[in-house]
Design a protein around this motif. Structure first.
Motif, PDB file in Angstrom:
ATOM      1  N   LEU A  41       0.823  -1.213   0.000  1.00 48.61           N
ATOM      2  CA  LEU A  41       0.000   0.000   0.000  1.00 48.61           C
ATOM      3  C   LEU A  41       0.854   1.259   0.000  1.00 48.61           C
ATOM      4  N   GLY A  42       2.163   1.081  -0.211  1.00 47.48           N
ATOM      5  CA  GLY A  42       3.053   2.229  -0.312  1.00 47.48           C
ATOM      6  C   GLY A  42       3.951   2.477   0.874  1.00 47.48           C
ATOM      7  N   GLY A  43       3.864   1.637   1.907  1.00 45.71           N
ATOM      8  CA  GLY A  43       4.717   1.790   3.080  1.00 45.71           C
ATOM      9  C   GLY A  43       6.103   1.207   2.877  1.00 45.71           C
ATOM     10  N   PRO A  44       6.989   1.362   3.852  1.00 42.24           N
ATOM     11  CA  PRO A  44       8.345   0.800   3.750  1.00 42.24           C
ATOM     12  C   PRO A  44       8.320  -0.712   3.932  1.00 42.24           C
ATOM     13  N   LYS A  45       9.272  -1.391   3.328  1.00 46.86           N
ATOM     14  CA  LYS A  45       9.368  -2.845   3.467  1.00 46.86           C
ATOM     15  C   LYS A  45       9.795  -3.231   4.881  1.00 46.86           C
ATOM     16  N   ALA A  46       9.189  -4.272   5.407  1.00 46.17           N
ATOM     17  CA  ALA A  46       9.619  -4.792   6.702  1.00 46.17           C
ATOM     18  C   ALA A  46      10.996  -5.437   6.596  1.00 46.17           C
ATOM     19  N   HIS A  47      11.285  -6.012   5.420  1.00 48.20           N
ATOM     20  CA  HIS A  47      12.601  -6.615   5.174  1.00 48.20           C
ATOM     21  C   HIS A  47      13.214  -5.945   3.946  1.00 48.20           C
ATOM     22  N   PRO A  48      13.905  -4.831   4.143  1.00 47.72           N
ATOM     23  CA  PRO A  48      14.439  -4.074   3.001  1.00 47.72           C
ATOM     24  C   PRO A  48      15.684  -4.676   2.374  1.00 47.72           C
ATOM     25  N   GLY A  49      16.381  -5.536   3.106  1.00 49.86           N
ATOM     26  CA  GLY A  49      17.589  -6.151   2.566  1.00 49.86           C
ATOM     27  C   GLY A  49      17.259  -7.388   1.764  1.00 49.86           C
ATOM     28  N   GLY A  50      18.253  -7.924   1.071  1.00 48.62           N
ATOM     29  CA  GLY A  50      18.044  -9.146   0.303  1.00 48.62           C
ATOM     30  C   GLY A  50      18.407 -10.368   1.120  1.00 48.62           C
ATOM     31  N   PHE A  51      18.078 -11.531   0.568  1.00 48.12           N
ATOM     32  CA  PHE A  51      18.502 -12.794   1.148  1.00 48.12           C
ATOM     33  C   PHE A  51      19.638 -13.375   0.304  1.00 48.12           C
ATOM     34  N   SER A  52      20.309 -14.344   0.861  1.00 49.30           N
ATOM     35  CA  SER A  52      21.445 -14.965   0.184  1.00 49.30           C
ATOM     36  C   SER A  52      21.048 -15.540  -1.167  1.00 49.30           C
ATOM     37  N   GLY A  53      21.916 -15.355  -2.159  1.00 42.50           N
ATOM     38  CA  GLY A  53      21.727 -16.036  -3.431  1.00 42.50           C
ATOM     39  C   GLY A  53      22.138 -17.489  -3.294  1.00 42.50           C
ATOM     40  N   TRP A  54      22.019 -18.228  -4.375  1.00 40.92           N
ATOM     41  CA  TRP A  54      22.353 -19.662  -4.354  1.00 40.92           C
ATOM     42  C   TRP A  54      22.762 -20.093  -5.746  1.00 40.92           C
ATOM     43  N   PRO A  55      23.830 -20.843  -5.888  1.00 40.17           N
ATOM     44  CA  PRO A  55      24.651 -21.438  -4.838  1.00 40.17           C
ATOM     45  C   PRO A  55      25.694 -20.466  -4.292  1.00 40.17           C
ATOM     46  N   LEU A  56      26.265 -20.842  -3.153  1.00 39.81           N
ATOM     47  CA  LEU A  56      27.409 -20.134  -2.586  1.00 39.81           C
ATOM     48  C   LEU A  56      28.667 -20.880  -3.001  1.00 39.81           C
ATOM     49  N   PHE A  57      29.661 -20.150  -3.466  1.00 37.61           N
ATOM     50  CA  PHE A  57      30.883 -20.824  -3.901  1.00 37.61           C
ATOM     51  C   PHE A  57      32.051 -19.846  -3.880  1.00 37.61           C
TER      52      PHE A  57
END
Length: 449
Positions: A41-57
């Motif tokens: 509805l136009g408010g700020p994100k509760a989780h503004p950061g990203g999560f880990s990509g995949w795979p990790l190497f």
């Protein structure tokens, strides 16, 4: 910094902030976002950061690939990398034998091939699973017999398995959905009572434990997947685990064109049918490299999942998937929970998911009703099945395939989070919970979308 991962400085900062909140006894850091306007509805994100990509190497995997490249031996025949992986994987899981194959589907297909499953046979499977569990049965022209879901755990309802057994039942094949063990005590008791082999579809359950023992070593055999989304991955690949040496050899022969040993010569085969499902040396070495991270990642996922559960269980209408009492470790390939719209002012699951995505929290409604899917129900009209079983048997098969609890779960309740999300910090978990609380407090407004 690992590829697609948070910078080390940001990660340490997040962990330090989360730790400070716990040490000082402060409210959860993300609570400030609870009362804000939903992001949709136009408010700020509760989780503004990203999560880990995949795979990790890192260079470990780079060296694994180039070492095989430079060796000039890329396939397992004549090589030794895949066999080294098999030994290490068997050791990690505490089983006597492991066989690398080309996919998790190939692992299941090889197991069924080694057991000579074919027309007229029945294989018991859960209705709540990935389509591959069904496909490997149908590829052998056997009948897949669906068992309804324990809605609280998302797992096969072990109390309904024995009633599904007929004189034609040849295998019981539960799936450790989401990486959490099915009720192995009950399932093993049924297998022992009936003499019907138990096959563990553990494709999502790397390192999961039942009473301190790794899954994949309870029944006759276990099947694992190393597909790109899995907790242990090499893009495509799989493994079979077993404590039965004779069965391990039969599986090897089946996956190697019916030929025993490292040979492609004719005249040495056993059995009457087989195929090529071999794992490559590239994949074997990638898996050895990825295994150096597996245990630490499993620990992180389990810790974050436990913390997230402690947050979500306090939100009315949110029910994290139950872990059976024998579960000493879930792999948490998926974090699964049920959503009750009655505690969200009637907000539909579809709108809830859209609102959660807008808050920066990836999610999914998960599997559909497999037994009602046209791809599956069409089997009743398949010309080969009609020839083998007849119209009456196939009509009865459709009638036997009713799974009301699974319909309820898939139709309106199930929600998934993904394994990479559980590799984050406690701050990430706080923010996931905050996003859900925010949606709940604004459910009436969201219902108008």
């Amino acid at each position: 910094m690992t590829k697609n991962n948070l910078p080390r400085r940001t990660f340490i900062s997040n962990m330090a902030i989360a730790g400070a909140g716990m040490v000082l006894g402060l409210p959860h850091i993300a609570n400030a976002a609870d009362n804000g306007k939903p992001a949709i509805l136009g408010g700020p994100k509760a989780h503004p950061g990203g999560f880990s990509g995949w795979p990790l190497f890192d260079k470990t995997e780079e060296k694994a690939v180039t070492d095989v490249l430079k060796s000039g031996t890329w396939g397992r025949l004549g090589g030794n990398v895949v066999s080294s992986f098999e030994k290490e994987y068997a050791k990690m899981l505490g089983v006597k034998h492991s066989l690398g194959v080309s996919s998790g589907t190939s692992a299941l297909y090889t197991i069924l091939g080694a057991k000579d499953i074919g027309p007229g046979d029945e294989v018991i499977i859960p209705v709540y699973t990935f389509i591959a569990t069904y496909n490997v049965v149908v590829l052998n022209y056997a009948l897949p017999v669906f068992v309804d879901t324990d809605i609280e755990s998302f797992q096969i309802d072990a109390s309904k398995v024995e009633a599904a057994i007929t004189p034609q039942t040849r295998l019981i094949m539960p799936v450790h959905i989401g990486g959490s063990p099915a009720n192995l005590d009950k399932l093993m008791a049924i297998a022992q009572k009936t003499g019907i082999p138990l096959i563990e579809d553990a494709c999502q359950a790397h390192l999961a434990e039942w009473k301190g023992k790794k899954v994949g070593g309870f029944g006759l055999a276990g099947a694992f997947s190393f597909q790109a989304s899995k907790n242990l991955n090499c893009a495509e690949g799989g493994a079979i685990t077993t404590n039965d040496g004779d069965f391990a050899q039969t599986c090897y022969t089946f996956h190697n064109q019916g030929q025993g040993g490292h040979t492609t010569s004719y005249g040495t085969g056993t059995g009457t049918r087989a195929t090529n499902l071999r794992l490559t040396e590239f994949q074997g070495n990638l898996l050895l490299a990825q295994m150096t991270r597996l245990q630490a990642q499993a620990k992180r996922r389990a810790e974050n999942a436990a913390y997230l559960t402690s947050l979500l269980k306090d939100i009315k209408g949110i029910y994290p998937a139950k872990l059976y009492e024998g579960t000493t470790l879930s792999a948490f390939h998926l974090y699964m929970f049920r959503y009750d719209r009655n505690h969200f002012d009637g907000l539909s699951r579809a709108t809830f998911l859209k609102a959660l995505e807008a808050e920066g929290v990836p999610c999914s409604e998960g599997y559909g009703m497999m037994n009602r899917n046209e791809y599956v129900t069409g089997l009743a009209k398949n010309k080969h099945y009609l020839k083998i079983y007849g119209e009456k048997t196939m009509r009865q098969w459709l009638e036997r395939s009713q799974c009301p609890q699974n319909d309820k779960l898939c139709g309106e309740q199930a929600i998934w989070f993904f394994q990479t999300m559980l590799l984050g910090s406690r701050t990430d978990m706080d923010q996931i919970a905050a996003a859900i609380r925010k949606i709940q407090k604004n459910a009436k407004a969201l219902a108008k979308l």
